[in-house]
Design a protein around this motif. Structure first.
Motif, mmCIF file in Angstrom:
data_model
loop_
_atom_site.group_PDB
_atom_site.id
_atom_site.type_symbol
_atom_site.label_atom_id
_atom_site.label_comp_id
_atom_site.label_asym_id
_atom_site.label_seq_id
_atom_site.Cartn_x
_atom_site.Cartn_y
_atom_site.Cartn_z
ATOM 1 N N ALA A 1 0.843 -1.189 0.000
ATOM 2 C CA ALA A 1 0.000 0.000 0.000
ATOM 3 C C ALA A 1 0.882 1.244 0.000
ATOM 4 C CB ALA A 1 -0.893 -0.004 1.230
ATOM 5 N N PRO A 2 0.401 2.346 -0.578
ATOM 6 C CA PRO A 2 1.172 3.581 -0.522
ATOM 7 C C PRO A 2 1.293 4.078 0.911
ATOM 8 C CG PRO A 2 -1.028 3.982 -1.411
ATOM 9 C CD PRO A 2 -0.869 2.498 -1.305
ATOM 10 N N ARG B 1 5.796 15.010 17.306
ATOM 11 C CA ARG B 1 6.805 14.135 17.878
ATOM 12 C C ARG B 1 7.665 13.579 16.746
ATOM 13 N NH1 ARG B 1 2.554 10.693 21.459
ATOM 14 N NH2 ARG B 1 1.625 10.595 19.375
ATOM 15 N N PRO B 2 8.855 13.064 17.071
ATOM 16 C CA PRO B 2 9.722 12.518 16.014
ATOM 17 C C PRO B 2 9.051 11.442 15.173
ATOM 18 C CG PRO B 2 10.966 12.796 18.048
ATOM 19 C CD PRO B 2 9.530 13.103 18.380
ATOM 20 N N SER B 3 8.260 10.582 15.805
ATOM 21 C CA SER B 3 7.591 9.522 15.048
ATOM 22 C C SER B 3 6.583 10.090 14.056
ATOM 23 C CB SER B 3 6.892 8.555 16.005
ATOM 24 O OG SER B 3 5.920 9.242 16.789
ATOM 25 N N GLU B 4 5.917 11.188 14.431
ATOM 26 C CA GLU B 4 4.943 11.810 13.537
ATOM 27 C C GLU B 4 5.649 12.508 12.378
ATOM 28 O OE1 GLU B 4 2.004 12.536 17.373
ATOM 29 O OE2 GLU B 4 3.195 14.195 16.544
ATOM 30 N N ALA B 5 6.762 13.157 12.678
ATOM 31 C CA ALA B 5 7.552 13.793 11.621
ATOM 32 C C ALA B 5 8.088 12.741 10.654
ATOM 33 C CB ALA B 5 8.692 14.599 12.226
ATOM 34 N N ALA B 6 8.503 11.593 11.193
ATOM 35 C CA ALA B 6 9.019 10.520 10.339
ATOM 36 C C ALA B 6 7.918 9.987 9.422
ATOM 37 C CB ALA B 6 9.592 9.400 11.200
ATOM 38 N N ALA B 7 6.698 9.865 9.948
ATOM 39 C CA ALA B 7 5.576 9.399 9.132
ATOM 40 C C ALA B 7 5.279 10.379 8.000
ATOM 41 C CB ALA B 7 4.345 9.203 10.005
ATOM 42 N N LEU B 8 5.374 11.652 8.296
ATOM 43 C CA LEU B 8 5.149 12.662 7.267
ATOM 44 C C LEU B 8 6.259 12.608 6.219
ATOM 45 C CD1 LEU B 8 3.088 14.878 6.634
ATOM 46 C CD2 LEU B 8 4.509 16.475 7.925
ATOM 47 N N ASP B 9 7.470 12.359 6.671
ATOM 48 C CA ASP B 9 8.611 12.279 5.758
ATOM 49 C C ASP B 9 8.491 11.083 4.812
ATOM 50 O OD1 ASP B 9 11.254 13.170 4.883
ATOM 51 O OD2 ASP B 9 12.007 11.350 5.843
ATOM 52 N N ARG B 10 7.917 9.974 5.300
ATOM 53 C CA ARG B 10 7.766 8.769 4.477
ATOM 54 C C ARG B 10 6.585 8.850 3.516
ATOM 55 N NH1 ARG B 10 8.558 6.237 9.556
ATOM 56 N NH2 ARG B 10 6.300 5.893 9.711
ATOM 57 N N ALA B 11 5.683 9.771 3.751
ATOM 58 C CA ALA B 11 4.397 9.775 3.044
ATOM 59 C C ALA B 11 4.552 9.993 1.540
ATOM 60 C CB ALA B 11 3.481 10.835 3.633
ATOM 61 N N GLU B 12 3.802 9.212 0.799
ATOM 62 C CA GLU B 12 3.642 9.430 -0.636
ATOM 63 C C GLU B 12 2.397 10.269 -0.926
ATOM 64 O OE1 GLU B 12 4.186 5.612 -2.871
ATOM 65 O OE2 GLU B 12 4.434 4.843 -0.824
ATOM 66 N N VAL B 13 1.432 10.158 -0.013
ATOM 67 C CA VAL B 13 0.196 10.931 -0.124
ATOM 68 C C VAL B 13 -0.123 11.507 1.255
ATOM 69 C CG1 VAL B 13 -2.239 10.929 -0.809
ATOM 70 C CG2 VAL B 13 -0.645 9.302 -1.867
ATOM 71 N N VAL B 14 -0.541 12.763 1.296
ATOM 72 C CA VAL B 14 -0.959 13.414 2.540
ATOM 73 C C VAL B 14 -2.385 13.928 2.348
ATOM 74 C CG1 VAL B 14 -0.547 15.288 4.173
ATOM 75 C CG2 VAL B 14 1.399 14.093 3.127
ATOM 76 N N PHE B 15 -3.285 13.509 3.226
ATOM 77 C CA PHE B 15 -4.644 14.052 3.259
ATOM 78 C C PHE B 15 -4.764 14.917 4.499
ATOM 79 C CE2 PHE B 15 -5.213 9.973 0.978
ATOM 80 C CZ PHE B 15 -5.855 10.421 -0.164
#
Length: 340
Positions: free
Chosen positions: A22-23, A62-76
């Motif tokens: 999944a993306p 938090r760092p984990s949230e920033a990391a998730a945003l950094d990995r994202a291919e799509v942001v809603f």
């Protein structure tokens, strides 16, 4: 809200085929996360940037949230109007991602914030009933910096201090209209299908089933709230007009002019006097605000309820959105008398 409905809404439609990745998807607030998670059922799970209980208007990632945003291919996300602090992070951390602002997307309804001590006064000034669909919302000032032409009206200075912190322009709390949520399900499914065509049929099926379930939920809520459509009440801040307009409710005003602005003494006094004259039945606060001040000001002149626009008491996931909308209906029906 019937348990079988929540289970149905949150039920995965199977597992993705082996090898189909999944993306990577990130979302801003729990209601948006819930809608995306519903469309992705059986394929993957989106990341949530603003956790339950955190304010969308000023959360520090938090760092984990920033990391998730950094990995994202799509942001809603709802857009900068709700989470202005997130805009820079979306640009820098998710610069290569496809970013979808849901406010106004898919022909959904966009409303402007109401202003003034009472909503009736705001509507008379032309600030309360403006609606826009998703086509042409681009011309609207997302930050709301235009002049509104308000004149001094005899209130104390702290009322204008409140106004300095108030929202102008487009009201970003658009997820509280289930019709908007239904429109966004298709937007989400189409965007995910573009990045993951192998699972396009699954995304479309999930979105279609979720939309049908929301229609049924709307019908039940409309029937439940019909007896109190003309009952006057106050809310803590002007976050609920999408829900109110969808179900024909009659709010009279808001204690605070903005999400992060506590009401000043003069504003509370004006609302208290107005509440007595208008026969206000209930005053609603929110989980993150201390309700003792409302109780001390309004006393026994009105009942006290709690509205939570983010569904903070529910675990993030596909079932959160219908539970949130059901909770809103239940709190309103109980405090306004439909269930009494």
């Amino acid at each position: 809200m019937p348990t079988r409905f929540l289970v149905s809404f949150g039920l995965a439609l199977g597992c993705a085929a082996p090898g189909m990745a999944a993306p990577q998807v990130a979302t801003d607030i729990a209601p948006v996360h819930s809608l995306v998670a519903r469309v992705m059922d059986g394929v993957g799970e989106p990341a949530l940037i603003v956790p339950p209980g955190a304010s969308p208007h000023g959360h520090s990632m938090r760092p984990s949230e920033a990391a998730a945003l950094d990995r994202a291919e799509v942001v809603f996300w709802m857009g900068e109007g709700l989470t202005p602090w997130l805009a820079d992070s979306v640009e820098t951390l998710a610069g290569d991602a496809h970013v979808v602002a849901l406010l106004g997307a898919g022909g959904s309804t966009v409303r402007t914030f109401r202003e003034g001590v009472t909503f009736a006064a705001a509507d008379a000034d032309g600030h309360g009933d403006d609606e826009h669909d998703g086509h042409g919302h681009e011309d609207q000032d997302e930050h709301g910096h235009e002049e509104d032409g308000h004149e001094e009206d005899g209130h104390e200075e702290d009322v204008h201090d409140d106004h300095a912190h108030a929202h102008d322009g487009a009201d970003p709390h658009a997820w509280l209209d289930p019709a908007n949520a239904r429109a966004w399900l298709d937007v989400i499914a189409a965007e995910l299908a573009e990045h993951d065509p192998d699972n396009a049929a699954r995304y479309a099926a999930n979105a279609a089933q979720a939309a049908q379930e929301l229609v049924a939920l709307e019908d039940r809520i409309a029937a439940r709230l019909a007896p109190v459509q003309g009952t006057p009440y106050l809310v803590y801040h002007d976050a609920y007009q999408y829900f109110e307009a969808r179900f024909g409710l009659a709010p009279t005003g808001a204690l605070a002019l903005g999400d992060a602005a506590d009401p000043g003494p003069a504003r509370i006094a004006a609302l208290r006097d107005m509440a007595r004259e208008a026969g206000i039945v209930c005053v609603f606060t929110e989980p993150q605000f201390d309700g003792s001040r409302v109780s001390s000001v309004f006393g026994d002149t009105a009942r006290h309820g709690v509205l939570d626009p983010l569904g903070g008491r529910h675990a993030p996931g596909p079932a959160l959105y219908p539970a949130l909308i059901g909770d809103m209906a239940g709190a309103l029906a109980e405090c306004l008398g439909a269930d009494g």
